[in-house]
Design a protein around this motif. Sequence first.
Motif, short mmCIF file in Angstrom:
data_model
loop_
_atom_site.label_atom_id
_atom_site.label_comp_id
_atom_site.label_asym_id
_atom_site.label_seq_id
_atom_site.Cartn_x
_atom_site.Cartn_y
_atom_site.Cartn_z
N GLN A 186 28.95 -73.38 -22.65
CA GLN A 186 28.85 -72.10 -21.95
C GLN A 186 29.91 -71.97 -20.87
OE1 GLN A 186 24.87 -71.25 -20.62
NE2 GLN A 186 24.02 -71.50 -22.67
N ILE A 187 30.24 -73.06 -20.20
CA ILE A 187 31.31 -73.02 -19.20
C ILE A 187 32.62 -72.66 -19.88
CG2 ILE A 187 32.72 -74.47 -17.68
CD1 ILE A 187 30.09 -75.93 -16.92
N LYS A 188 32.91 -73.28 -21.02
CA LYS A 188 34.15 -72.98 -21.75
C LYS A 188 34.17 -71.53 -22.22
CE LYS A 188 36.86 -76.46 -21.81
NZ LYS A 188 38.12 -76.34 -21.08
N GLU A 205 35.07 -69.44 -19.23
CA GLU A 205 36.49 -69.59 -18.91
C GLU A 205 37.34 -68.80 -19.89
OE1 GLU A 205 37.03 -73.81 -19.02
OE2 GLU A 205 36.36 -74.09 -16.95
N GLN A 206 36.97 -68.83 -21.17
CA GLN A 206 37.74 -68.09 -22.17
C GLN A 206 37.59 -66.59 -21.95
OE1 GLN A 206 36.64 -69.13 -26.18
NE2 GLN A 206 38.71 -68.77 -26.91
N ALA A 207 36.40 -66.13 -21.62
CA ALA A 207 36.19 -64.71 -21.33
C ALA A 207 37.01 -64.29 -20.12
CB ALA A 207 34.71 -64.42 -21.10
N HIS A 221 41.71 -61.56 -17.90
CA HIS A 221 42.97 -61.65 -17.17
C HIS A 221 44.11 -61.04 -17.99
CE1 HIS A 221 46.18 -63.34 -14.72
NE2 HIS A 221 46.73 -63.76 -15.84
N HIS A 222 44.17 -61.35 -19.27
CA HIS A 222 45.22 -60.80 -20.11
C HIS A 222 45.07 -59.28 -20.28
CE1 HIS A 222 45.94 -65.01 -21.33
NE2 HIS A 222 47.17 -64.58 -21.36
N ARG A 223 43.85 -58.80 -20.33
CA ARG A 223 43.64 -57.35 -20.43
C ARG A 223 44.11 -56.66 -19.15
NH1 ARG A 223 37.90 -56.72 -23.72
NH2 ARG A 223 38.77 -57.51 -25.67
N GLU A 224 43.79 -57.25 -18.01
CA GLU A 224 44.23 -56.66 -16.74
C GLU A 224 45.75 -56.64 -16.66
OE1 GLU A 224 43.99 -54.86 -13.04
OE2 GLU A 224 42.45 -55.12 -14.57
N TRP A 282 47.17 -60.19 -27.32
CA TRP A 282 46.29 -61.11 -26.58
C TRP A 282 45.01 -60.40 -26.16
CZ3 TRP A 282 44.37 -65.47 -25.32
CH2 TRP A 282 45.13 -66.62 -25.21
N ALA A 283 45.18 -59.19 -25.60
CA ALA A 283 44.05 -58.49 -24.99
C ALA A 283 43.11 -57.87 -26.01
CB ALA A 283 44.57 -57.42 -24.04
N TYR A 284 43.65 -57.33 -27.09
CA TYR A 284 42.81 -56.57 -28.03
C TYR A 284 43.02 -56.93 -29.49
CZ TYR A 284 41.80 -53.75 -23.99
OH TYR A 284 41.39 -53.34 -22.75
N GLY A 285 44.00 -57.76 -29.78
CA GLY A 285 44.30 -58.09 -31.17
C GLY A 285 43.63 -59.37 -31.62
N SER A 286 44.24 -59.98 -32.62
CA SER A 286 43.65 -61.17 -33.22
C SER A 286 44.35 -62.45 -32.78
CB SER A 286 43.71 -61.03 -34.74
OG SER A 286 45.05 -60.93 -35.16
N LYS A 287 45.12 -62.40 -31.71
CA LYS A 287 45.85 -63.58 -31.26
C LYS A 287 44.92 -64.76 -30.98
CE LYS A 287 49.74 -64.96 -28.55
NZ LYS A 287 50.49 -65.18 -29.76
N MET A 288 43.78 -64.51 -30.32
CA MET A 288 42.84 -65.58 -30.01
C MET A 288 42.32 -66.23 -31.30
SD MET A 288 41.44 -67.37 -27.68
CE MET A 288 41.66 -66.46 -26.19
N HIS A 289 42.06 -65.43 -32.31
CA HIS A 289 41.58 -65.98 -33.59
C HIS A 289 42.66 -66.82 -34.26
CE1 HIS A 289 37.89 -63.74 -33.33
NE2 HIS A 289 38.57 -62.62 -33.14
N ARG A 290 43.90 -66.37 -34.18
CA ARG A 290 45.00 -67.14 -34.78
C ARG A 290 45.21 -68.47 -34.03
NH1 ARG A 290 47.41 -62.14 -34.40
NH2 ARG A 290 49.02 -62.93 -33.00
#
Length: 154
Positions: A40-42, A45-47, A52-55, A100-108
Amino acid sequence: MGATASCKKTSGSGYPEHDDPSYRKCQELKMERWIQMHYQIKQREQALAIAHHRELFYWLSGFYLSAVYGCASYYQRVKRVSALAPLLPLTFVVGYYTDWAYGSKMHRIQAEANMIMEHEQELLHWPGGLPTVAGIDEARVETEMEKKMHPHHM
């Protein structure tokens, strides 16, 4: 306190009975809770990183729109394509943060991390191997000695 109270069970010698099923169950419960807590901590942190990237994306988008307006108005005055040149690198930067903010970068990134963990384990070894209790104690003692020798440096 109820789950930890059963972990205090001791034998006649004053030490916990490690073969006792209730003791093992308690230890398993503690481990599961510890794993869940760190998971849950991780997640948090990821959220936070995504937020941060969205801002940052919002700020870059505002700057990008201002640059588009400025370059377009300058282009209308001078009629040279080079007036639009600053938009090329800015387009890549805004595209990157959009992904990063809205795409699939995190999934990749997660898929690539899974691939590395499955097929390239040798990249994951720590330099010097895992820390040992002896190494940690040695560093702790050295730090304490350093504090005693040079108290004004700490």
